[in-house]
Design an enzyme around this catalytic site. Structure first.
Site, PDB file in Angstrom:
ATOM      1  N   TYR A   1     116.028 126.342 134.239  1.00  0.00           N
ATOM      2  CA  TYR A   1     115.095 125.552 135.611  1.00  0.00           C
ATOM      3  C   TYR A   1     114.694 124.255 135.133  1.00  0.00           C
ATOM      4  O   TYR A   1     114.472 123.976 133.899  1.00  0.00           O
ATOM      5  CB  TYR A   1     113.864 126.868 135.841  1.00  0.00           C
ATOM      6  CG  TYR A   1     113.153 127.127 134.680  1.00  0.00           C
ATOM      7  CD1 TYR A   1     113.388 128.064 134.034  1.00  0.00           C
ATOM      8  CD2 TYR A   1     112.145 126.305 134.195  1.00  0.00           C
ATOM      9  CE1 TYR A   1     112.711 128.619 132.773  1.00  0.00           C
ATOM     10  CE2 TYR A   1     111.504 126.752 133.117  1.00  0.00           C
ATOM     11  CZ  TYR A   1     111.696 128.029 132.425  1.00  0.00           C
ATOM     12  OH  TYR A   1     110.952 128.202 131.288  1.00  0.00           O
TER      13      TYR A   1
ATOM     14  N   LYS B   1     111.687 135.943 118.708  1.00  0.00           N
ATOM     15  CA  LYS B   1     111.952 137.168 119.564  1.00  0.00           C
ATOM     16  C   LYS B   1     112.796 138.295 118.656  1.00  0.00           C
ATOM     17  O   LYS B   1     112.422 139.577 118.821  1.00  0.00           O
ATOM     18  CB  LYS B   1     113.155 137.134 120.702  1.00  0.00           C
ATOM     19  CG  LYS B   1     112.181 136.303 122.191  1.00  0.00           C
ATOM     20  CD  LYS B   1     113.211 136.206 123.173  1.00  0.00           C
ATOM     21  CE  LYS B   1     112.484 135.278 124.196  1.00  0.00           C
ATOM     22  NZ  LYS B   1     113.083 135.230 125.497  1.00  0.00           N
TER      23      LYS B   1
HETATM   24  P1  NDP Z   1     120.560 130.931 122.282  1.00  0.00           P
HETATM   25  O1  NDP Z   1     120.457 129.605 121.405  1.00  0.00           O
HETATM   26  O2  NDP Z   1     120.210 132.357 121.738  1.00  0.00           O
HETATM   27  O3  NDP Z   1     122.168 130.968 122.920  1.00  0.00           O
HETATM   28  C1  NDP Z   1     122.816 130.372 123.301  1.00  0.00           C
HETATM   29  C2  NDP Z   1     124.243 130.601 124.068  1.00  0.00           C
HETATM   30  O4  NDP Z   1     124.611 129.476 124.505  1.00  0.00           O
HETATM   31  C3  NDP Z   1     125.320 131.222 122.905  1.00  0.00           C
HETATM   32  O5  NDP Z   1     125.997 132.133 123.766  1.00  0.00           O
HETATM   33  C4  NDP Z   1     126.067 129.857 122.597  1.00  0.00           C
HETATM   34  O6  NDP Z   1     127.515 130.208 122.418  1.00  0.00           O
HETATM   35  C5  NDP Z   1     126.101 129.199 124.372  1.00  0.00           C
HETATM   36  N1  NDP Z   1     126.323 127.683 123.962  1.00  0.00           N
HETATM   37  C6  NDP Z   1     125.570 126.761 123.697  1.00  0.00           C
HETATM   38  N2  NDP Z   1     126.021 125.701 123.761  1.00  0.00           N
HETATM   39  C7  NDP Z   1     127.249 125.640 124.464  1.00  0.00           C
HETATM   40  C8  NDP Z   1     128.310 125.047 124.921  1.00  0.00           C
HETATM   41  N3  NDP Z   1     128.133 123.700 124.849  1.00  0.00           N
HETATM   42  N4  NDP Z   1     129.329 125.528 125.521  1.00  0.00           N
HETATM   43  C9  NDP Z   1     129.364 126.766 125.618  1.00  0.00           C
HETATM   44  N5  NDP Z   1     128.544 127.984 125.292  1.00  0.00           N
HETATM   45  C10 NDP Z   1     127.561 127.005 124.561  1.00  0.00           C
HETATM   46  O7  NDP Z   1     119.876 130.499 123.417  1.00  0.00           O
HETATM   47  P2  NDP Z   1     119.124 131.512 124.450  1.00  0.00           P
HETATM   48  O8  NDP Z   1     119.902 132.802 124.864  1.00  0.00           O
HETATM   49  O9  NDP Z   1     117.704 132.093 123.835  1.00  0.00           O
HETATM   50  O10 NDP Z   1     118.946 130.830 126.049  1.00  0.00           O
HETATM   51  C11 NDP Z   1     120.059 130.407 126.843  1.00  0.00           C
HETATM   52  C12 NDP Z   1     119.444 129.798 127.951  1.00  0.00           C
HETATM   53  O11 NDP Z   1     118.704 130.681 128.813  1.00  0.00           O
HETATM   54  C13 NDP Z   1     118.550 128.526 127.795  1.00  0.00           C
HETATM   55  O12 NDP Z   1     118.704 127.560 128.693  1.00  0.00           O
HETATM   56  C14 NDP Z   1     117.095 129.202 127.915  1.00  0.00           C
HETATM   57  O13 NDP Z   1     116.178 128.128 128.662  1.00  0.00           O
HETATM   58  C15 NDP Z   1     117.513 130.063 129.165  1.00  0.00           C
HETATM   59  N6  NDP Z   1     116.208 131.179 129.370  1.00  0.00           N
HETATM   60  C16 NDP Z   1     115.853 131.506 130.559  1.00  0.00           C
HETATM   61  C17 NDP Z   1     114.785 132.160 130.647  1.00  0.00           C
HETATM   62  C18 NDP Z   1     114.048 132.461 132.011  1.00  0.00           C
HETATM   63  O14 NDP Z   1     113.025 133.115 132.228  1.00  0.00           O
HETATM   64  N7  NDP Z   1     114.550 131.733 133.315  1.00  0.00           N
HETATM   65  C19 NDP Z   1     114.576 133.219 129.665  1.00  0.00           C
HETATM   66  C20 NDP Z   1     115.384 133.097 128.592  1.00  0.00           C
HETATM   67  C21 NDP Z   1     116.223 132.043 128.247  1.00  0.00           C
HETATM   68  P3  NDP Z   1     127.945 130.455 121.079  1.00  0.00           P
HETATM   69  O15 NDP Z   1     127.527 131.905 120.779  1.00  0.00           O
HETATM   70  O16 NDP Z   1     129.485 130.147 120.992  1.00  0.00           O
HETATM   71  O17 NDP Z   1     127.151 129.476 120.162  1.00  0.00           O
END
Ligand code: NDP
Length: 280
Positions: free
Chosen positions: A228, A74
Site C-alpha cells: 500500500y 515474525k
Molecule cells: P518476504 O521477504 O518474506 O517474501 C518476499 C516474497 O517476494 C518471496 O516470495 C520472493 O520470492 C518474492 N519476490 C521478491 N522479489 C521478487 C521479484 N523481483 N520477483 C518475483 N518475486 C519476488 O516478504 P513478506 O512476505 O513479508 O512481504 C511481502 C509483501 O507483502 C511486502 O510488500 C509487504 O509490505 C506486504 N505485506 C503487507 C501486509 C498488509 O497488511 N497489507 C502484511 C504483510 C506484508 P522468492 O521466494 O523467490 O525469493
C-alpha cells in the site's frame, strides 16, 4: 519509544519491529481505542536485531498485555510462543502475541485481515473462485490457510523459487489435507485464468515487474496487492489487463482489528479507520 493513547489506569500494547518508525499500527489502534472507548496505550518499540526475546520479556515484566510483531521478528515470535493458534501453525509465523497467566499465545491475523478486506470491504466472495497467490514469503504463509478456509474452487500458489512454494504447500496441507492447492513457478501460469489474483511478493518494493501472462486476469477479476502507499507494477499490469485493482491498506487495518479483538474482546469498525488513513 513514542506513545499514543489514554491516561490513568491504562492497558499497554506495542508493535515490535526493526525498523518500526514507519509502522501505522499506533495510529490505527489509537483510532480503535477512541471509537470503542477502551483505555489503552499502544507504542512503537524498536528491538535490536538480536534482541527480540529480551525486548518482549522486558515488556512483559512491565505489565504489557500484548504486542504486534512485524519484520523481521515474525518467526522469532512463533518460536517464543507457549501456545499457537491453528492459523499461526499453518503460517509458521506470528504477528500477534497475547500475554496471560497461562503464558504467551501466538496468533497470525494477517490472513483473516486479507479475507475481511476482500469479502467485507471489497464485496468479493472467495467461495468457488479461482484464486492465484503470488509469493511464498512471510506474507503469503500468513494468508494461505485463511484463504483456503473460504473454499475457493482451487488456489494456485506461484513463486519465483518453486521449492519455497512447494515447502509452503506441504506446510499448509498438513493443517488442511483436503485443500485444492497447487503450486508452480511463474512460467507455470501460462494458459491459466483466475478470478482473484493476490500479490504477496515484495517485488513492488524494488519496482520489479513480475513475469505474469496478461491472460491470467478473468473478466471482472480482482487484482489485490498487499503493498500500500504506492502504485506497483503489478497494479499497472492488472489495470492494463482490465482487472479491478485494490491495495493492501484495508488488510493492514483489518489485521489490526483482529488483534484488537483478541486483546480487548471488542470488534472495532474498520471503515472509518481505513478512510482516516487514506485521507491523512
Ligand atoms: P518476504 O521477504 O518474506 O517474501 C518476499 C516474497 O517476494 C518471496 O516470495 C520472493 O520470492 C518474492 N519476490 C521478491 N522479489 C521478487 C521479484 N523481483 N520477483 C518475483 N518475486 C519476488 O516478504 P513478506 O512476505 O513479508 O512481504 C511481502 C509483501 O507483502 C511486502 O510488500 C509487504 O509490505 C506486504 N505485506 C503487507 C501486509 C498488509 O497488511 N497489507 C502484511 C504483510 C506484508 P522468492 O521466494 O523467490 O525469493
Amino acid at each position: 519509544m513514542d506513545q499514543l493513547g489514554g491516561v490513568g489506569s491504562v492497558d499497554r500494547y506495542a508493535v515490535i519491529g526493526h525498523p518500526v518508525a514507519h509502522s501505522q499500527s499506533p495510529i490505527i489502534h489509537a483510532a480503535f481505542a477512541k471509537q470503542t472507548q477502551q483505555n489503552i496505550r499502544y507504542e512503537r518499540v524498536l528491538a535490536p536485531l538480536d534482541g527480540f526475546v529480551e525486548t518482549v520479556r522486558d515488556l512483559m515484566q512491565q505489565g504489557y498485555q500484548g504486542v504486534n510483531v512485524t519484520v523481521p521478528f515474525k518467526f522469532s515470535a512463533f518460536q517464543f510462543s507457549d501456545h499457537l493458534t491453528a492459523r499461526a501453525k499453518a503460517a509458521g509465523a506470528v504477528n500477534t502475541l497475547s500475554f496471560s497467566a497461562n503464558g504467551v499465545t501466538g496468533d497470525n491475523t494477517d490472513g483473516v485481515g486479507l479475507v475481511h478486506d476482500i469479502q467485507k470491504n471489497l464485496g468479493v466472495s472467495l467461495k468457488q473462485k479461482r484464486v492465484l497467490l503470488l509469493g511464498a514469503g512471510g506474507a503469503a504463509s500468513g494468508v494461505l490457510l485463511p484463504l483456503l478456509l473460504e473454499q475457493p474452487s482451487h488456489l494456485t500458489l506461484a513463486n519465483r523459487s518453486l521449492e519455497k512454494a512447494q515447502a509452503l504447500q506441504q506446510q499448509v496441507l498438513q493443517q488442511l489435507p483436503t485443500a485444492h492447492l497447487a503450486c508452480c513457478d511463474f512460467s507455470g501460469l501460462q494458459g491459466m485464468v483466475f478470478d482473484i489474483v493476490i500479490n504477496a511478493t515484495s517485488a513492488g518494493l524494488g519496482h520489479s515487474v513480475l513475469p505474469l501472462p496478461s491472460t491470467i486476469f478473468a473478466p471482472q477479476s480482482l487484482a489485490y496487492d498487499m503493498m500500500y502507499g504506492k502504485e506497483t507494477s503489478f497494479m499497472q499490469q492488472a489495470r492494463a489487463s482490465g482487472a479491478r485493482v485494490a491495495d493492501g491498506l484495508g488488510m493492514l487495518v483489518e489485521q489490526a482489528a483482529e488483534a484488537f479483538f483478541l486483546w480487548r474482546g471488542v470488534r472495532p469498525e474498520t471503515a472509518p479507520v481505513i478512510h482516516l488513513l487514506r485521507t491523512s
